[in-house]
Design an enzyme around this catalytic site. Structure first.
Site, PDB file in Angstrom:
ATOM      1  N   ASN A  22       6.237   2.000  -4.644  1.00  0.00           N
ATOM      2  CA  ASN A  22       5.197   3.037  -4.663  1.00  0.00           C
ATOM      3  C   ASN A  22       5.537   4.172  -3.698  1.00  0.00           C
ATOM      4  O   ASN A  22       5.264   5.336  -3.985  1.00  0.00           O
ATOM      5  CB  ASN A  22       3.831   2.431  -4.347  1.00  0.00           C
ATOM      6  CG  ASN A  22       3.201   1.791  -5.576  1.00  0.00           C
ATOM      7  OD1 ASN A  22       2.802   2.481  -6.496  1.00  0.00           O
ATOM      8  ND2 ASN A  22       3.159   0.462  -5.608  1.00  0.00           N
ATOM      9  N   ARG A  73      -2.903  -8.701  17.785  1.00  0.00           N
ATOM     10  CA  ARG A  73      -3.076  -7.969  16.535  1.00  0.00           C
ATOM     11  C   ARG A  73      -3.590  -6.555  16.825  1.00  0.00           C
ATOM     12  O   ARG A  73      -3.157  -5.578  16.213  1.00  0.00           O
ATOM     13  CB  ARG A  73      -4.089  -8.735  15.671  1.00  0.00           C
ATOM     14  CG  ARG A  73      -4.211  -8.166  14.321  1.00  0.00           C
ATOM     15  CD  ARG A  73      -5.305  -8.808  13.520  1.00  0.00           C
ATOM     16  NE  ARG A  73      -5.786  -7.800  12.578  1.00  0.00           N
ATOM     17  CZ  ARG A  73      -6.875  -7.876  11.875  1.00  0.00           C
ATOM     18  NH1 ARG A  73      -7.648  -8.924  11.963  1.00  0.00           N
ATOM     19  NH2 ARG A  73      -7.232  -6.915  11.063  1.00  0.00           N
ATOM     20  N   ARG A  99      -1.251  -6.371   5.421  1.00  0.00           N
ATOM     21  CA  ARG A  99      -2.191  -6.814   6.456  1.00  0.00           C
ATOM     22  C   ARG A  99      -3.470  -5.996   6.389  1.00  0.00           C
ATOM     23  O   ARG A  99      -3.451  -4.839   5.957  1.00  0.00           O
ATOM     24  CB  ARG A  99      -1.565  -6.656   7.843  1.00  0.00           C
ATOM     25  CG  ARG A  99      -0.436  -7.615   8.093  1.00  0.00           C
ATOM     26  CD  ARG A  99       0.024  -7.505   9.524  1.00  0.00           C
ATOM     27  NE  ARG A  99      -0.810  -8.288  10.407  1.00  0.00           N
ATOM     28  CZ  ARG A  99      -0.524  -9.538  10.786  1.00  0.00           C
ATOM     29  NH1 ARG A  99       0.554 -10.125  10.356  1.00  0.00           N
ATOM     30  NH2 ARG A  99      -1.308 -10.186  11.613  1.00  0.00           N
ATOM     31  N   LEU A 101      -6.086  -3.864   8.170  1.00  0.00           N
ATOM     32  CA  LEU A 101      -6.098  -3.059   9.388  1.00  0.00           C
ATOM     33  C   LEU A 101      -7.466  -3.116  10.048  1.00  0.00           C
ATOM     34  O   LEU A 101      -8.492  -3.327   9.393  1.00  0.00           O
ATOM     35  CB  LEU A 101      -5.728  -1.616   9.043  1.00  0.00           C
ATOM     36  CG  LEU A 101      -4.274  -1.434   8.573  1.00  0.00           C
ATOM     37  CD1 LEU A 101      -4.083  -0.052   7.955  1.00  0.00           C
ATOM     38  CD2 LEU A 101      -3.303  -1.639   9.735  1.00  0.00           C
ATOM     39  N   HIS A 117      -4.051  -1.121  -5.455  1.00  0.00           N
ATOM     40  CA  HIS A 117      -4.249  -2.564  -5.658  1.00  0.00           C
ATOM     41  C   HIS A 117      -3.946  -2.884  -7.125  1.00  0.00           C
ATOM     42  O   HIS A 117      -4.399  -2.158  -8.024  1.00  0.00           O
ATOM     43  CB  HIS A 117      -5.697  -2.942  -5.315  1.00  0.00           C
ATOM     44  CG  HIS A 117      -5.970  -4.408  -5.411  1.00  0.00           C
ATOM     45  ND1 HIS A 117      -5.601  -5.299  -4.417  1.00  0.00           N
ATOM     46  CD2 HIS A 117      -6.537  -5.149  -6.386  1.00  0.00           C
ATOM     47  CE1 HIS A 117      -5.952  -6.524  -4.779  1.00  0.00           C
ATOM     48  NE2 HIS A 117      -6.520  -6.465  -5.967  1.00  0.00           N
ATOM     49  N   ASP A 153     -13.904  -0.824   5.612  1.00  0.00           N
ATOM     50  CA  ASP A 153     -13.773  -2.133   6.253  1.00  0.00           C
ATOM     51  C   ASP A 153     -14.099  -3.273   5.291  1.00  0.00           C
ATOM     52  O   ASP A 153     -13.909  -4.441   5.623  1.00  0.00           O
ATOM     53  CB  ASP A 153     -14.648  -2.193   7.511  1.00  0.00           C
ATOM     54  CG  ASP A 153     -14.147  -1.191   8.550  1.00  0.00           C
ATOM     55  OD1 ASP A 153     -12.927  -0.913   8.562  1.00  0.00           O
ATOM     56  OD2 ASP A 153     -14.970  -0.670   9.325  1.00  0.00           O
ATOM     57  N   ASP A 156     -10.676  -4.140  -0.158  1.00  0.00           N
ATOM     58  CA  ASP A 156     -10.592  -3.842  -1.598  1.00  0.00           C
ATOM     59  C   ASP A 156     -11.942  -3.415  -2.183  1.00  0.00           C
ATOM     60  O   ASP A 156     -12.116  -3.404  -3.411  1.00  0.00           O
ATOM     61  CB  ASP A 156     -10.040  -5.042  -2.404  1.00  0.00           C
ATOM     62  CG  ASP A 156      -8.580  -5.344  -2.081  1.00  0.00           C
ATOM     63  OD1 ASP A 156      -7.870  -4.425  -1.645  1.00  0.00           O
ATOM     64  OD2 ASP A 156      -8.162  -6.503  -2.261  1.00  0.00           O
ATOM     65  N   GLN A 184       2.219   1.800 -14.015  1.00  0.00           N
ATOM     66  CA  GLN A 184       1.015   2.640 -13.933  1.00  0.00           C
ATOM     67  C   GLN A 184       0.689   3.005 -12.481  1.00  0.00           C
ATOM     68  O   GLN A 184       0.198   4.103 -12.202  1.00  0.00           O
ATOM     69  CB  GLN A 184      -0.171   1.934 -14.590  1.00  0.00           C
ATOM     70  CG  GLN A 184       0.017   1.721 -16.079  1.00  0.00           C
ATOM     71  CD  GLN A 184       0.340   3.020 -16.808  1.00  0.00           C
ATOM     72  OE1 GLN A 184      -0.348   4.011 -16.643  1.00  0.00           O
ATOM     73  NE2 GLN A 184       1.403   3.011 -17.598  1.00  0.00           N
ATOM     74  N   GLU A 185       0.965   2.089 -11.551  1.00  0.00           N
ATOM     75  CA  GLU A 185       0.769   2.416 -10.128  1.00  0.00           C
ATOM     76  C   GLU A 185       1.613   3.639  -9.767  1.00  0.00           C
ATOM     77  O   GLU A 185       1.162   4.545  -9.060  1.00  0.00           O
ATOM     78  CB  GLU A 185       1.177   1.240  -9.241  1.00  0.00           C
ATOM     79  CG  GLU A 185       0.312  -0.003  -9.430  1.00  0.00           C
ATOM     80  CD  GLU A 185       0.728  -1.139  -8.521  1.00  0.00           C
ATOM     81  OE1 GLU A 185       1.193  -0.888  -7.399  1.00  0.00           O
ATOM     82  OE2 GLU A 185       0.595  -2.312  -8.931  1.00  0.00           O
TER      83      GLU A 185
HETATM   84  C1  GRF Z   1       1.954  -3.224  -5.549  1.00  0.00           C
HETATM   85  O1  GRF Z   1       1.762  -4.054  -6.649  1.00  0.00           O
HETATM   86  C2  GRF Z   1       0.628  -2.779  -4.982  1.00  0.00           C
HETATM   87  O2  GRF Z   1      -0.371  -2.654  -5.936  1.00  0.00           O
HETATM   88  C3  GRF Z   1       0.285  -3.909  -4.046  1.00  0.00           C
HETATM   89  O3  GRF Z   1       1.519  -4.302  -3.495  1.00  0.00           O
HETATM   90  C4  GRF Z   1       2.578  -3.967  -4.378  1.00  0.00           C
HETATM   91  C5  GRF Z   1       3.524  -3.115  -3.616  1.00  0.00           C
HETATM   92  O4  GRF Z   1       4.706  -2.835  -4.333  1.00  0.00           O
HETATM   93  N1  GRF Z   1      -0.696  -3.506  -3.065  1.00  0.00           N
HETATM   94  P1  GRF Z   1       5.772  -1.834  -3.733  1.00  0.00           P
HETATM   95  O5  GRF Z   1       6.134  -2.335  -2.348  1.00  0.00           O
HETATM   96  O6  GRF Z   1       5.173  -0.476  -3.696  1.00  0.00           O
HETATM   97  O7  GRF Z   1       6.935  -1.904  -4.659  1.00  0.00           O
END
Ligand code: GRF
Length: 222
Positions: A22, A73, A99, A101, A117, A153, A156, A184-185
């Protein structure tokens, strides 16, 4: 919500934990002229993450902050937050960051942090790749997808900015479904960051409104 100073490109800090595909989609969209933003810092919490190489190859300011190198942490969180702030980030993008945050981040970047997500939230919230995709497959849903949402907070649970849907095919495995969603991401995330760059993302009564966006753009045939 996150308009850069007049004439300046949106300054983006990207947090990653692994593959960084991504992040690469953002880098490519900027290089192609489709995204008017500067990635001012990439922060990764795993030293061996392939995404670190992608960031360095693109010449980006890249930081590795591994939890075990910090006393707590909170100290780890603070160190990463300081990097984002020192680079003057307008927007923080969690692109596969594994993680949760601390509230210090959401206080520092209220409505200016987004996460991608791999499910159609609020379905299959929680869990990291590939759990949401595996859960969708196990549940037998016929449509899956991804969500870009504001980080609050409530893990998701922040306001949804955009979603893209994909079909679940009869012979899908977790891998084939995850790859279809991932494509799609890579389409959705740069687009959403561009909306922030244009300053057209509005929060109205707890919901995100992006004027002019037509919902028909948000699904893929296969
Ligand atoms: C993706 O599937 C994203 O939706 C999720 O973690 C994955 C990350 O993939 N939060 P990348 O590291 O961007 O390839």
């Amino acid at each position: 919500m996150s308009t850069p100073a007049q004439g300046a490109a949106l300054r983006v800090a990207v947090l990653i934990s692994g593959r960084g595909s991504n992040l690469q989609a953002l880098i490519d969209a900027i290089a192609d002229g489709q995204l008017a933003a500067d990635i001012v810092a990439v922060i990764c919490n795993h030293s061996d993450a392939p995404g670190v190489e992608r960031a360095e190859a693109a010449g980006l300011a890249t930081y590795v902050a591994v939890r075990r190198d910090f006393a707590s942490r909170a100290a780890h969180d603070e160190a990463m937050l300081r990097i984002a702030q020192e680079h003057g980030a307008d927007l923080v993008v969690l692109a596969g960051f594994d993680r949760i945050l601390s509230p210090a981040w959401t206080q520092a970047f209220p409505n200016r942090m987004i996460n991608v997500h791999p499910s159609l939230l609020p379905a299959f919230a929680g869990g990291i790749n590939p759990k949401p995709q595996a859960d969708a497959l196990a549940a037998g849903v016929k449509i899956a997808g991804c969500t870009v949402h504001i980080v609050t907070d409530d893990v998701d649970g922040g306001p949804i900015v955009a979603q893209a849907a994909v079909p679940v095919l009869p012979d899908d495995t977790v891998d084939t479904l995850a790859n279809r969603i991932l494509a799609q991401e890579h389409r959705l995330l740069p687009l959403v960051v561009q909306w922030f760059a244009e300053g057209c993302v509005r929060l109205e009564n707890g919901r995100i409104v992006v004027p002019g966006v037509v919902p028909a753009r948000w699904w893929s045939e296969v």
